[in-house]
Design an enzyme around this catalytic site. Structure first.
Site, PDB file in Angstrom:
ATOM      1  N   LYS A 160       0.867  -1.194   0.000  1.00 44.18           N
ATOM      2  CA  LYS A 160       0.000   0.000   0.000  1.00 44.18           C
ATOM      3  C   LYS A 160       0.896   1.234   0.000  1.00 44.18           C
ATOM      4  O   LYS A 160       1.227   1.806   1.040  1.00 44.18           O
ATOM      5  CB  LYS A 160      -0.928  -0.056   1.225  1.00 44.18           C
TER       6      LYS A 160
HETATM    7  N1  PMP Z   1      -7.806  -1.774  -3.114  1.00 45.98           N
HETATM    8  C1  PMP Z   1      -7.217  -0.594  -2.992  1.00 45.98           C
HETATM    9  C2  PMP Z   1      -6.450  -0.039  -4.135  1.00 45.98           C
HETATM   10  C3  PMP Z   1      -7.321   0.130  -1.790  1.00 45.98           C
HETATM   11  O1  PMP Z   1      -6.755   1.333  -1.655  1.00 45.98           O
HETATM   12  C4  PMP Z   1      -8.065  -0.416  -0.723  1.00 45.98           C
HETATM   13  C5  PMP Z   1      -8.193   0.351   0.557  1.00 45.98           C
HETATM   14  N2  PMP Z   1      -7.123   0.083   1.429  1.00 45.98           N
HETATM   15  C6  PMP Z   1      -8.659  -1.672  -0.898  1.00 45.98           C
HETATM   16  C7  PMP Z   1      -8.511  -2.324  -2.095  1.00 45.98           C
HETATM   17  C8  PMP Z   1      -9.417  -2.313   0.217  1.00 45.98           C
HETATM   18  O2  PMP Z   1      -8.528  -2.757   1.227  1.00 45.98           O
HETATM   19  P1  PMP Z   1      -8.952  -2.801   2.737  1.00 45.98           P
HETATM   20  O3  PMP Z   1     -10.175  -3.640   2.810  1.00 45.98           O
HETATM   21  O4  PMP Z   1      -7.791  -3.417   3.433  1.00 45.98           O
HETATM   22  O5  PMP Z   1      -9.210  -1.413   3.171  1.00 45.98           O
END
Ligand code: PMP
Length: 309
Positions: free
Chosen positions: A161
């Site tokens: 991320k």
């Molecule tokens: N894909 C992307 C590109 C994101 O930024 C997020 C948000 N973090 C998600 C999927 C969903 O991930 P999460 O459920 O861990 O928030």
């Protein structure tokens, strides 16, 4: 909502609690120029037992893992980051909030190589309601398949991320909004469905669930993992390694997004095509309602997903 309107005053930065206005960085910070930062987004829910952070340990795992491809050393332990976060929530009297830990290469030189730039680490918490709107949770959102493709995981680690990745998300989301949609769906380099700009995607067909697999250049979303588990516990078959073509979006019985910010948001229209009956479908509704029962602690199950502050 603007930070100006929020009742928050403290940020944790490099081991210290500092006043909100003093959480500043130099304009020649490496992370600002090259997107060399990694971050997390976490929700803390207001429950009868007090504020409860949803899947904090998994978010911490992903935080440290995201730093690895960039050879970034985070000098703070899990315990230190946990303590800092809990103090921010407690001292600012936050009941429910969004938590944003970030680590980035700081100020020393501006070669692309981070060289001796220090790794800076900060955590902020603030109140944050529904991401795509209250109405979105009930009636679903209209989304546009973006003309921007997601970067392939052979070009940049999509399972980390990383701050820099989000210019792609911004382009896709803003293109959708300029065209009158609420959010985008982004295809991967191969032209298959990847995810939303900040959400994973699920498709329902004949009562079974499908979500793009980790090899489709998606982020391994923690809400995605949670929804897979909750749906299986409800008795659904979940295909978590699917390849979904663009056309399958149009013919799906139901579609929904998952994410920390978006939680479980139904999708009622893709481009100009209504999905199913053009509103939140029954499977989405059941899963969404089970998800909110979990995060708002109306069930004793999944207790180990929560860290109480
Ligand atoms: N894909 C992307 C590109 C994101 O930024 C997020 C948000 N973090 C998600 C999927 C969903 O991930 P999460 O459920 O861990 O928030």
């Amino acid at each position: 909502m603007s930070f100006e309107d929020m009742d928050v005053d403290t940020i944790w930065m490099d081991g210290e609690f500092v006043d909100w206005e003093d959480a500043q960085i130099h304009v020649l910070t490496h992370g600002l120029h090259y997107g060399s930062g990694i971050f997390e987004g976490v929700r803390c829910y207001d429950t009868e037992e007090g504020p409860a952070i949803f899947r904090w340990e998994e978010h911490l795992d992903r935080f440290y893992e995201s730093a690895k491809p960039y050879d970034m050393e985070i000098d703070y332990s899990r315990e230190e980051l946990t303590e800092a976060t809990e103090t921010l929530i407690r001292e600012q009297d936050l009941e429910s909030c969004y938590i944003r830990p970030i680590a980035f290469y700081g100020y020393d030189s501006l070669g692309v190589s981070p060289g001796d730039c220090p790794t800076r680490v900060a955590i902020a918490c603030w109140p944050w309601g529904t991401y795509l709107g209250e109405d979105a949770l009930e009636n679903g959102v209209e989304v546009m398949v973006s003309s921007w493709r997601k970067h392939a995981s052979s070009q940049i680690p999509t399972n980390a991320k990383t701050t820099g990745l989000y210019v792609n998300s911004m382009l896709a989301g803003e293109e959708a909004r300029r065209n009158g949609f609420t959010e985008a769906i982004v295809l991967n380099k191969e032209g298959q469905v990847a995810e939303g700009p900040g959400e994973n995607l699920f498709l329902v067909r004949d009562g079974e669930l499908y979500t793009p697999g980790l090899a489709e250049s998606i982020l391994d979303g923690i809400t995605r993992r949670s929804v897979i588990e909750v749906a299986r516990d409800l008795g659904y078959t979940v295909h978590d390694d699917a390849t979904i073509s663009r056309g399958e979006l149009n013919t799906a019985d139901e579609l929904f997004f998952t994410g920390t910010a978006a939680e479980v948001t139904p999708i009622r229209q893709v481009d100009n095509v209504e999905i199913g009956s053009g509103t939140r479908g029954p499977v989405t509704e059941e899963i969404q309602s089970a998800f909110f029962d979990v995060v708002e602690r109306r069930t004793d199950e999944y207790e180990d997903w929560f860290s109480y502050v």
